[in-house]
Design a protein around this motif. Structure first.
Motif, mmCIF file in Angstrom:
data_model
loop_
_atom_site.group_PDB
_atom_site.id
_atom_site.type_symbol
_atom_site.label_atom_id
_atom_site.label_comp_id
_atom_site.label_asym_id
_atom_site.label_seq_id
_atom_site.Cartn_x
_atom_site.Cartn_y
_atom_site.Cartn_z
ATOM 1 N N VAL A 1 -49.809 58.368 -59.135
ATOM 2 C CA VAL A 1 -51.242 58.274 -59.452
ATOM 3 C C VAL A 1 -51.726 59.686 -59.708
ATOM 4 C CG1 VAL A 1 -53.549 57.710 -58.605
ATOM 5 C CG2 VAL A 1 -51.637 56.209 -58.047
ATOM 6 N N GLU A 2 -52.243 59.921 -60.923
ATOM 7 C CA GLU A 2 -52.685 61.270 -61.270
ATOM 8 C C GLU A 2 -54.037 61.207 -61.980
ATOM 9 O OE1 GLU A 2 -51.163 65.243 -63.677
ATOM 10 O OE2 GLU A 2 -49.960 63.419 -63.758
ATOM 11 N N LEU A 3 -54.957 62.034 -61.488
ATOM 12 C CA LEU A 3 -56.226 62.210 -62.189
ATOM 13 C C LEU A 3 -55.954 63.187 -63.334
ATOM 14 C CD1 LEU A 3 -59.382 61.724 -62.064
ATOM 15 C CD2 LEU A 3 -59.485 63.855 -60.753
ATOM 16 N N ALA B 1 -62.847 45.768 -68.537
ATOM 17 C CA ALA B 1 -61.776 45.539 -69.517
ATOM 18 C C ALA B 1 -61.232 46.877 -70.017
ATOM 19 C CB ALA B 1 -62.288 44.701 -70.679
ATOM 20 N N GLY B 2 -59.927 47.016 -69.961
ATOM 21 C CA GLY B 2 -59.287 48.245 -70.437
ATOM 22 C C GLY B 2 -59.375 49.407 -69.462
ATOM 23 N N LYS B 3 -59.996 49.202 -68.298
ATOM 24 C CA LYS B 3 -60.178 50.281 -67.320
ATOM 25 C C LYS B 3 -59.283 50.050 -66.088
ATOM 26 C CE LYS B 3 -64.009 51.689 -69.545
ATOM 27 N NZ LYS B 3 -63.658 51.508 -70.978
ATOM 28 N N ILE B 4 -59.251 51.068 -65.213
ATOM 29 C CA ILE B 4 -58.606 50.904 -63.907
ATOM 30 C C ILE B 4 -59.704 50.677 -62.874
ATOM 31 C CG2 ILE B 4 -57.272 52.055 -62.086
ATOM 32 C CD1 ILE B 4 -55.752 53.546 -64.323
ATOM 33 N N GLU C 1 -47.217 51.079 -66.484
ATOM 34 C CA GLU C 1 -47.691 52.452 -66.653
ATOM 35 C C GLU C 1 -48.942 52.388 -67.506
ATOM 36 O OE1 GLU C 1 -44.941 55.159 -68.483
ATOM 37 O OE2 GLU C 1 -46.177 56.888 -67.947
ATOM 38 N N VAL C 2 -50.051 52.848 -66.950
ATOM 39 C CA VAL C 2 -51.321 52.773 -67.677
ATOM 40 C C VAL C 2 -52.094 54.071 -67.491
ATOM 41 C CG1 VAL C 2 -51.555 50.272 -67.496
ATOM 42 C CG2 VAL C 2 -52.471 51.694 -65.682
ATOM 43 N N GLU C 3 -52.953 54.364 -68.464
ATOM 44 C CA GLU C 3 -53.873 55.483 -68.314
ATOM 45 C C GLU C 3 -55.233 55.011 -68.802
ATOM 46 O OE1 GLU C 3 -52.602 59.460 -69.672
ATOM 47 O OE2 GLU C 3 -54.700 59.756 -70.266
ATOM 48 N N ALA C 4 -56.246 55.156 -67.952
ATOM 49 C CA ALA C 4 -57.564 54.628 -68.313
ATOM 50 C C ALA C 4 -58.631 55.237 -67.419
ATOM 51 C CB ALA C 4 -57.578 53.109 -68.174
ATOM 52 N N GLU C 5 -59.890 55.018 -67.835
ATOM 53 C CA GLU C 5 -61.024 55.471 -67.029
ATOM 54 C C GLU C 5 -61.172 54.580 -65.797
ATOM 55 O OE1 GLU C 5 -64.153 57.382 -70.182
ATOM 56 O OE2 GLU C 5 -64.133 55.204 -69.975
ATOM 57 N N VAL D 1 -57.413 58.191 -65.067
ATOM 58 C CA VAL D 1 -56.258 58.183 -64.174
ATOM 59 C C VAL D 1 -55.028 57.643 -64.902
ATOM 60 C CG1 VAL D 1 -55.289 56.986 -62.155
ATOM 61 C CG2 VAL D 1 -57.529 58.075 -61.992
ATOM 62 N N HIS D 2 -53.925 58.329 -64.634
ATOM 63 C CA HIS D 2 -52.637 57.829 -65.102
ATOM 64 C C HIS D 2 -51.931 57.233 -63.888
ATOM 65 C CE1 HIS D 2 -48.232 58.524 -65.810
ATOM 66 N NE2 HIS D 2 -48.546 57.845 -66.898
ATOM 67 N N MET D 3 -51.530 55.978 -63.957
ATOM 68 C CA MET D 3 -50.763 55.404 -62.847
ATOM 69 C C MET D 3 -49.502 54.735 -63.355
ATOM 70 S SD MET D 3 -52.991 52.074 -61.500
ATOM 71 C CE MET D 3 -51.767 51.451 -60.341
ATOM 72 N N LYS D 4 -48.452 54.875 -62.567
ATOM 73 C CA LYS D 4 -47.180 54.270 -62.942
ATOM 74 C C LYS D 4 -46.513 53.710 -61.689
ATOM 75 C CE LYS D 4 -42.814 55.189 -65.289
ATOM 76 N NZ LYS D 4 -41.893 56.215 -65.811
ATOM 77 N N VAL D 5 -46.114 52.442 -61.762
ATOM 78 C CA VAL D 5 -45.355 51.855 -60.658
ATOM 79 C C VAL D 5 -44.161 51.092 -61.228
ATOM 80 C CG1 VAL D 5 -47.239 51.633 -58.989
ATOM 81 C CG2 VAL D 5 -46.859 49.810 -60.637
ATOM 82 N N ALA D 6 -43.052 51.202 -60.535
ATOM 83 C CA ALA D 6 -41.868 50.425 -60.909
ATOM 84 C C ALA D 6 -41.151 50.028 -59.628
ATOM 85 C CB ALA D 6 -40.952 51.251 -61.804
#
Ligand SMILES: [Zn+2]
Length: 740
Positions: free
Chosen positions: A103-105, A171-174, A144-148, A310-315
């Motif tokens: 999780v990265e701002l 919609a389209g946000k985190i 993996e997503v990046e959004a406001e 924020v960019h977040m990635k989980v696997a």
């Protein structure tokens, strides 16, 4: 008849003497049972419980870990050594563990979330982390997503209604949500339905941290690195293994494809500490949140969207793993084919001293004391099965797979299922099937609170008299039995009660010790014995409560089911449903009027973006008559049963079978609309609350979700279910009347 009238008179006066007969036992049998229970009590040893708690919580022992298997073997050895016919029953289930968590701002400032909990010098257990799973939400989808960011408060339906009034769309946000207000799995479920691409869930210090009290290690509450783990599987659709709904996850079971499992979330989700959430929330802009949405972080809370991005990635690694349920059986000496089942899970997210071991060691103490009685020549008359479930934390997996695997046998033989899980100190909280309400009230009326010097029942009554609202106060004064709560979900009773229709109850002490350690690294032996139940005095009392509950079910010549409390609670729910529809109708009408004539808009600050709510379809009048007629029949039947039951001690195998299978009549094969695994039409977890119960769920959720065409058909179904129950009670009253 005279005797019945006298008994009713005594009950109406609210007088209960310790010498009164136990429900289901005549006078000599009651005396013998009480003598047996005194012997049982003498064999409950808090010191031994403490030693089990210490060794079972020595390492993190989540599903599929070495320590989890070792604990199952330790528990099985104990039960075996006490004389139980013990086996470890395995299933193969899908269990995701995290491989990537990021999780990265990324704007307008940069910050990388640590996503880790700190070991504490003051608590050596927190340094044992070789088998520790890092904070994550099990059954999140990979992504993996990046959004406001958008701040969604608790992320429950009413919060989205408020966001709509601000003109904010996720919609389209985190979505960033606080823990609390609902079961955690609802947050990504709802955010996903609204089009969000990711969800972050954090514990706000206002709810669980320095806003409530001192933080760990000084106090019990969440410190700034603590993170609540937990499952986000869509359990309100079905719990248990995601690949084998409705059947046991045996080695050769037919399985869904992993990509088809409907109970995995639709969007990625991760939990955060408030330390990690702070920079994210501080970087947000937009309108300031409504007053009641604010937390206790030292910032002004904004709704967004953005400018925080924020960019977040989980696997996740998704492996089929073995689960280890410990099943221990003590054959009944008189009615071996009638089974009393008593369970508690053994797996934990971390050390799990509170959740679940505090309940498990009470279960073990109970099993040991029951075995001592059996060896001394007092075996239970019915078969008792003790179960230590695996895989509860990821989604009630061990209990669900076992219950599904043995569904036919359980429907035939299971008298009741009694559950415990994490327990603490305070008041004895009991939830359960209301056919068990009176028998459970008798149990709590005969045991003292270990510190307060009054019985458990009296203490709860006193609490309600002091703290209850007017209705609760009046009930506490006038109603002989204290109500037990209806069960939603959140522990292993769910497959028994809501899938199979086995009458169930759940027991635990709580209310006077806070649970900041819940699902964190800090749920340790040290935390538990310092802040939750020092000396395990409430734990030992829990074993006495559940021990009596188990023994009375196992030994009662006539099973201690009663229908007066059931009918009375149904009356309460039917009243609530009518009131719900009436209130919604009035409110909808009033709000629509204020919106349409412009009053609403005129009263709002023109400089702010908060607008009026949308108008809604008017709420029609519904015909509740079928439900009310069924209720009336139920009440009359329950009265007739009560009189017949008080008049004599008749019992035989058929009467007992008619009694314990009565709960099955509250289920229907086709299940609830849209979630057919849930077959109970009186108790269900809420589709949008998760753990929170919805009584008469078909009708209640149709009204709440404004699905008006569905309301009357659901009233018809609920009435049919209650009429079947009434018919069974009438039959029982007639049988008892004949034999007395
Ligand atoms: Zn638990």
């Amino acid at each position: 008849m005279k005797l019945a009238a006298l008994v009713l008179l005594v009950l109406a006066c609210g007088v209960v003497h310790a010498g009164d007969d136990i429900l289901g036992f005549d006078a000599p049998a009651s005396a013998a049972e009480r003598a047996l229970e005194a012997e049982f009590d003498a064999n409950i040893d808090a010191g031994v419980m403490d030693s089990w708690l210490k060794s079972l919580s020595a390492r993190p022992h989540h599903l599929s870990s070495q320590a989890d298997k070792a604990n199952a073997e330790f528990i099985a050895e104990l039960l075996d050594s006490w004389g139980y016919d013990t086996e470890i029953v395995q299933y193969q289930v899908l269990f995701p563990t995290p491989r990537v968590r990021e999780v990265e701002l990324v704007a307008p400032t940069r910050f990388v979330a640590g996503l880790t909990e700190e070991s504490l010098a003051e608590d050596p257990s927190t340094a044992v982390r070789d088998t520790l799973l890092p904070p994550y939400n099990a059954f999140s989808i990979d992504g993996e997503v990046e959004a406001e960011l958008v701040f969604v408060n608790y992320g429950i339906p009413e919060d989205y209604e408020m966001l709509e009034r601000y003109g904010i769309d996720v919609a389209g946000k985190i979505a960033i949500a606080k823990y609390g207000g609902s079961w955690r799995g609802i947050k990504p479920k709802l955010a996903g339905e609204k089009g969000a691409v990711g969800t972050l869930i954090y514990s706000d210090p206002a709810d669980d941290g320095y806003g409530v009290g001192d933080v760990y290690p000084k106090g019990p509450f969440k410190n700034d690195s603590g993170v609540q783990r937990g499952s986000v599987m869509d359990m309100p659709t079905y719990p248990g293994d995601v690949l084998t709904p409705g059947r046991g996850a045996t080695a050769n079971a037919k399985r869904l494809r992993r990509e088809d499992a409907p109970t995995i979330t639709k969007i990625p989700v991760l939990p955060l500490s408030y330390r990690d959430a702070l920079p994210l929330l501080a970087a947000m802009g937009g309108e300031v949140v409504p007053q009641e949405w604010r937390g206790d972080l030292p910032i002004t809370y904004h709704l967004g969207p953005g400018p925080a991005r924020v960019h977040m990635k989980v696997a996740f690694d998704r492996n089929l793993v073995s689960i280890y349920n410990v099943i221990a059986r003590l054959e009944g000496s008189a009615w071996p084919d009638e089974w009393v089942i008593r369970g508690n899970h053994h797996d934990a997210w971390n050390d799990g001293a509170a959740d679940p071991l505090s309940g498990l060691v009470a279960t073990l103490a109970e099993a040991r004391a029951v075995a001592v009685l059996a060896k001394a020549g007092h075996p239970p008359l019915r078969t008792i099965i003790y179960a230590a479930w695996d895989g509860e934390e990821p989604g009630l997996i061990g209990s669900t797979e076992w219950a599904e695997d043995h569904a036919d046998a359980l429907k035939q033989h299971a008298v009741a299922y009694l559950n415990t899980d994490g327990s603490s100190r305070g008041f004895m909280n009991i939830g359960g099937s209301h056919v068990l309400e009176h028998y459970l009230n008798q149990v709590t009326a005969e045991l003292d609170d270990p510190l307060a010097g009054v019985t458990l029942k009296e203490r709860r009554r006193d609490y309600l008299l002091v703290n209850g609202n007017d209705k609760k106060k009046a009930e506490a004064r006038d109603r002989q039995d204290l109500r037990i709560a209806p069960l939603g979900s959140g522990s292993d009773y769910t497959p028994f009660l809501q899938h199979l229709g086995v009458a169930s109850a759940n027991f635990g002490f709580g209310g006077e010790a806070q649970d900041g350690s819940y699902h964190t690294l800090y749920d340790t032996y040290e935390h538990y014995t310092k802040f939750r139940d020092p000396g395990l005095v409430y734990g030992a009392t829990l074993a006495r409560v559940t021990g009596r509950a188990t023994l009375r079910l196992a030994n009662a010549p006539r099973l201690p089911f009663d229908f007066g409390g059931f009918a009375d609670n149904i009356a309460l729910y039917v009243g609530e449903l009518e009131e719900l529809a009436d209130n919604m109708r009035t409110q909808t009408e009033e709000t629509n009027k204020l919106v349409v004539d412009g009053t609403f808009t005129a009263a709002l600050d023109p400089n702010k973006s908060l607008g009026p709510p949308a108008t809604r379809e008017a709420v029609p009048y519904f015909n509740f008559a079928p439900l009310k007629n069924a209720l009336r029949r139920l009440q009359l039947a329950a009265d007739a049963f009560g009189e017949a039951a008080a008049a004599g001690d008749a019992s035989d195998d058929e009467i007992n079978s008619l009694l314990y299978t009565s709960e099955r009549l509250l289920t229907r094969d086709e299940g609830l609309k849209g979630r057919k695994w849930y077959k109970h039409f009186i108790y269900a977890p809420g589709y949008y609350t998760g753990y929170g119960v919805k009584t008469i769920p078909g009708v209640r959720e149709a009204i709440e979700q404004r699905d008006y065409p569905e309301v009357e058909p659901q009233i018809g179904v609920a009435a049919e279910v209650l009429n079947r129950m009434a018919e069974r009670i009438e039959l029982l009253a007639e049988r008892l009347g004949k034999e007395s």
